[in-house]
Design an enzyme around this catalytic site. Structure first.
Site, short mmCIF file in Angstrom:
data_model
loop_
_atom_site.label_atom_id
_atom_site.label_comp_id
_atom_site.label_asym_id
_atom_site.label_seq_id
_atom_site.Cartn_x
_atom_site.Cartn_y
_atom_site.Cartn_z
N TRP A 321 -30.26 -47.93 -19.86
CA TRP A 321 -30.64 -48.74 -18.70
C TRP A 321 -29.95 -48.21 -17.44
CZ3 TRP A 321 -28.05 -51.61 -15.04
CH2 TRP A 321 -28.83 -52.47 -14.27
N HIS A 322 -28.72 -47.75 -17.63
CA HIS A 322 -27.96 -47.31 -16.47
C HIS A 322 -28.44 -45.98 -15.91
CE1 HIS A 322 -25.16 -50.50 -17.58
NE2 HIS A 322 -24.77 -50.43 -16.32
N GLY A 323 -29.08 -45.19 -16.72
CA GLY A 323 -29.56 -43.92 -16.18
C GLY A 323 -30.19 -43.05 -17.24
N PHE A 474 -29.60 -47.37 -10.27
CA PHE A 474 -30.07 -47.83 -11.58
C PHE A 474 -31.40 -48.51 -11.43
CE2 PHE A 474 -25.33 -47.96 -11.98
CZ PHE A 474 -25.30 -46.68 -12.48
#
Lengths: 474, 397
Positions: A321-323, A474
């Site tokens: 999700w963060h990257g 993000f």
């Protein structure tokens, strides 16, 4: 648009106040429309072309909600849910992960064309928010909202639009239709906003300058052990104060317009275990994953193996999700492994350790995690960790300069990671019970302090150029 | 008074203050929208972008609007000064706006760098070849060429840096020795003023505490050294402006050098700009870029107490300056480089019939080699400071 941009502070916010509060209270629909229009302007500031994708996302969630809410049979409801989740995650997948997947496949030698898209700002946040609405309607936790403006406003509401916190539909469901506007709430919101603004400008940004300086030396002999430690400590401060500042500002802005968002941080660096850390860090994300992924997978009410698999899936997804990058995935997996180990291997042992040692151990593990999070690639992370271990020597020159140059910020950040504010509030409240002057002090001191912080932050805003928000990516 | 009332009053006061401040900021910003230049930053302020669909679509238009608003934000200059003042006096940061604030000098701050010896060697060859070509053109018609290396301010104050800061000595040592070796191999005459300054035992005497250029003593001794070498190496005859032949005039106003300018003149200094005024100055004519202008060597402030800049010398950077003293018995000279030439020009003209000066950052009519071929000055002097010796992007060459 950034909260900490001149155009937001100087024009967007006063203009919004003017128009919003000129509309009489009883016309809440008009006020909602004003907020929605300004939210679109806020979003379009990064490029009008991204509005189309945003509009598709909002429309999909609204129609998906209608489909789920109006369907008579469970199967049709489920079909609508799958369709909506598919569209939401599909858009996220294409725009955020397609490049990563295709380049990964291409690296393995497969004849895959590497695609690349510009990442639309805030897509991870608004996708998750939209999905929470449809899923909550499906589960019966939220009522179907037929008014498209309310659904769109929920997703687009500018305070939390581009960098969270991820607001659940159920949190603001009632406020979309009826909410309180009061001077007290506005004042609380303004104080929260000003303090968040100050936190970002006076604490997070200077720490970011330190971290960026040090991380730019990754892979070179200039990254000595003292510098590497200073750099990662600064980064830990930056990411916390940056993201929590954004949440403060979002919560503050929400209050000014009558919305109450949940807290997103609870002094995470005072944690004594990784489990505790994740109860205190980015609460809206971890609870989102808990409620919409972890628990539906079976949570911990299952066999040990199944529980471990559930944790692994959740933390793999949290990393992703963060990257769209292996180091983010590794970062997620790292926490997954730590949580599993804490739960099943050494949790009992660490609990017997002295509290101070548990703090230090937890912080050390968090710092290592941030190396993976901040580094450009896995190999850079390894190089950085090697430097922390002394691979490039221990010359202290740059570290000493950075500490001396940013000493005031390091001190303030160090104090800021502890719940000092909470303690002071408690003390002031206790004193205010007994004396009128203490009551004056309790009411006026925080507000004057916030105004002072705002003045200093404005000074930094117009005099500095270093102003990135980490969670925008993000 | 009831506690609830106190809470209410404080909330109303804060809300009113907050909203008023925002509206005040908006109003003041609108009022300062027509400012175009920031003196202390020495740059033009952002202008309002023109509306274009592509910019709106990709967000670049809004980014430019943001830059404009930031540059014209309410009370911006006050805030810039307040920020620098706070860093300087209250927080006592070692570095303020990229300036190291020493006990008695302002020096540039440099990040630590990796000195790339291979690049230095390659750049030294590139620049030395260029200089060699210019020198051989000069010598082809009987002229004399000198390359003059001037130590930059932070070299003269190397010991003033604290141990934890990068004084760039590693890079400067490596680049100058590589370059001088290449010049020597090519037979180019070098005048190394660092050697000269160091022999005096106090290189800081020749430099400025608040500016990156040398002071008038640095310029004057450079002038003397060039003439000494010229006397030794050629049969040219020229008058030399010796000690006692001139008045050393000190301007009263505060000297705002490039270093002190970056911190808004907030650092107290008693350094003043000095001028060398020959007692028996010959008359001369001055031409800027081919046009006759007032015959003066200095741009003096309107009032004696006004702030003074390095641009006092020769009126600052001019692409092509010519001083004509109409003393045809004397040789002619071309000085070229960048702003370090300005101070020395105010002295050098005295010894020559015609003095040409080219600031190669601005002079674009032709190359310096073409200029020399056409004008054929008797003496050609390239003046470069140590920090830019190896710049290969034509900076001052």
């Amino acid at each position: 648009m950034l909260f900490t941009s001149s155009e937001f502070i100087i024009f967007f916010l006063p203009l919004l106040f003017l128009i919003y509060f000129l509309v009489p209270k009883k016309f809440l629909g008009v006020r909602n429309f004003v907020l929605f229009a300004f939210s679109l302007i806020f979003y379009a500031w990064g490029g009008v072309k991204y509005l189309a994708l945003f509009a598709v996302s909002m429309a999909a969630n609204y129609l998906g909600g209608l489909g789920v809410g109006l369907a008579k049979s469970k199967n049709v409801k489920r079909l609508w849910l799958i369709l909506t989740v598919g569209v939401g995650l599909g858009l996220l997948g294409v725009f955020k992960y397609a490049g990563f997947f295709t380049s990964t496949l291409a690296h393995t030698g497969l004849p895959v064309k590497v695609v690349s898209f510009v990442l639309p700002i805030g897509i991870s946040f608004y996708t998750f928010q939209g999905l929470s609405y449809v899923i909550d309607v499906y589960r019966g936790d939220a009522a179907l909202q037929k008014n498209p403006l309310k659904v769109c406003l929920y997703i687009a509401l500018f305070p939390q639009l581009v960098a969270g916190p991820i607001v659940r539909y159920t949190t603001v469901e009632k406020e979309l239709s009826s909410r309180e506007h009061s001077v007290t709430l506005f004042s609380d919101g303004a104080v929260r906003f000003m303090l968040g603004f100050g936190k970002k400008m006076l604490m997070a940004n200077p720490m970011g300058e330190v971290a960026d300086r040090v991380f730019s030396h990754t892979g070179s002999e200039l990254l000595t052990a003292p510098s590497a430690w200073v750099g990662i400590i600064a980064y830990a401060m930056q990411i916390y104060f940056d993201f929590s500042a954004y949440s403060d500002m979002a919560i503050g802005l929400g209050k000014m317009f009558g919305f109450r968002f949940n807290e997103n941080f609870n002094y995470p660096y005072i944690s004594r275990s990784i489990t505790e850390f994740w109860r205190r860090w980015h609460i809206s994300l971890s609870t989102w994953f808990r409620d919409y992924v972890y628990i539906p997978l079976g949570g911990n009410r299952c066999s040990v193996i199944r529980h471990i698999i559930n944790l692994a899936i959740v933390w793999f997804l949290t990393g992703m999700w963060h990257g769209a990058s292996w180091n983010f995935i590794l970062w997620g997996v790292y926490y997954g492994v730590l949580l599993i180990l804490e739960k099943y291997v050494f949790g009992g042992v660490t609990e017997k350790l002295p509290r101070a040692l548990r703090h230090v151990l937890t912080l050390a593990l968090i710092l290592v995690g941030w190396v993976f999070f901040r580094a450009d690639s896995f190999s850079s992370a390894v190089q950085y960790l090697s430097a922390m271990a002394g691979a490039n020597g221990t010359s202290p020159h740059e570290a000493v300069y950075l500490i001396m140059q940013y000493l005031p910020e390091f001190i303030i950040c160090f104090i800021g990671i502890f719940p000092v504010k909470r303690l002071l509030e408690k003390k002031f409240s206790a004193n205010a019970e007994h004396s009128l002057s203490a009551a004056f002090f309790k009411e006026f001191a925080p507000k004057l302090f916030a105004l002072g912080v705002f003045a200093l932050a404005y000074m930094k805003l117009v005099s500095g150029s270093f102003n990135p928000f980490i969670y925008f990516q993000f | 008074m009831k506690r609830e009332n106190i809470a209410k009053i404080s909330s109303v006061s804060l809300s009113v203050c907050f909203v008023l401040v925002l509206f005040l900021l908006a109003a003041l910003t609108v009022l300062s929208a027509d400012e175009t230049f920031s003196f202390f930053e020495n740059r033009n302020l952002a202008v309002m972008p023109t509306l274009d669909m592509e910019g709106i679509s990709d967000g670049s238009y809004f980014t430019a609007v943001g830059e404009f608003v930031k540059d014209h934000a309410a009370a911006r200059e006050v805030m810039l000064k307040a920020s620098a003042l706070m860093d300087l006096k209250l927080l006592r940061r070692p570095v303020v706006n990229d300036i190291y604030v020493g006990e008695d000098v302002l020096l540039p701050y440099f990040e630590y760098e990796t000195v790339d010896m291979e690049k230095i060697a390659a750049d030294a060859v590139t620049v030395a070849e260029k200089i060699e070509k210019t020198a051989s053109i000069t010598e082809s018609y009987g002229g004399k060429y000198y390359f003059t290396a001037i130590p930059c301010q932070y070299m003269c104050y190397e010991d003033s840096y604290p141990w934890y800061l990068n004084s760039r000595n590693e890079y400067l040592d490596a680049s100058s020795s590589a370059f001088f070796k290449e010049l020597e191999a090519r037979g180019v005459d070098l005048i190394d003023m660092m050697e000269y300054y160091e022999e005096s035992g106090r290189p800081e005497y020749f430099s400025s505490t608040v500016d990156h250029h040398y002071g008038i003593r640095g310029a004057y001794d450079t002038y003397l050294e060039i003439l000494r070498r010229l006397g030794e190496d050629t049969n040219l005859s020229f008058p030399t402006l010796k000690e006692g032949d001139f008045d050393l005039t000190t301007l009263e106003g505060r000297y705002i050098g490039s270093r002190s300018r970056k911190i808004f003149g907030l650092w107290e200094s008693d350094e003043r700009l000095q001028l060398i005024l020959p007692k028996d100055a010959p008359e001369f004519k001055r031409y800027n870029n081919g046009y006759a202008v007032e015959a003066s060597l200095f741009t003096l402030p309107e009032n004696d107490t006004d702030d003074v800049l390095y641009t006092t010398y020769m009126g600052g950077d001019v692409a092509h300056t010519m001083i004509d003293t109409e003393r045809e018995e004397l040789p002619s000279i071309l000085i070229y480089g960048e702003s370090f030439t300005n101070a020395i020009e105010t002295i050098m003209w005295y010894s020559f019939d015609e003095m040409h000066s080219l600031d190669m950052r601005y002079y674009k009519d032709m190359t310096v080699d073409e200029f020399i071929e056409i004008v054929q000055p008797d003496v050609v002097v390239c003046v470069r400071d140590y920090s830019v010796l190896l710049l290969t992007d034509d900076y001052g060459l």
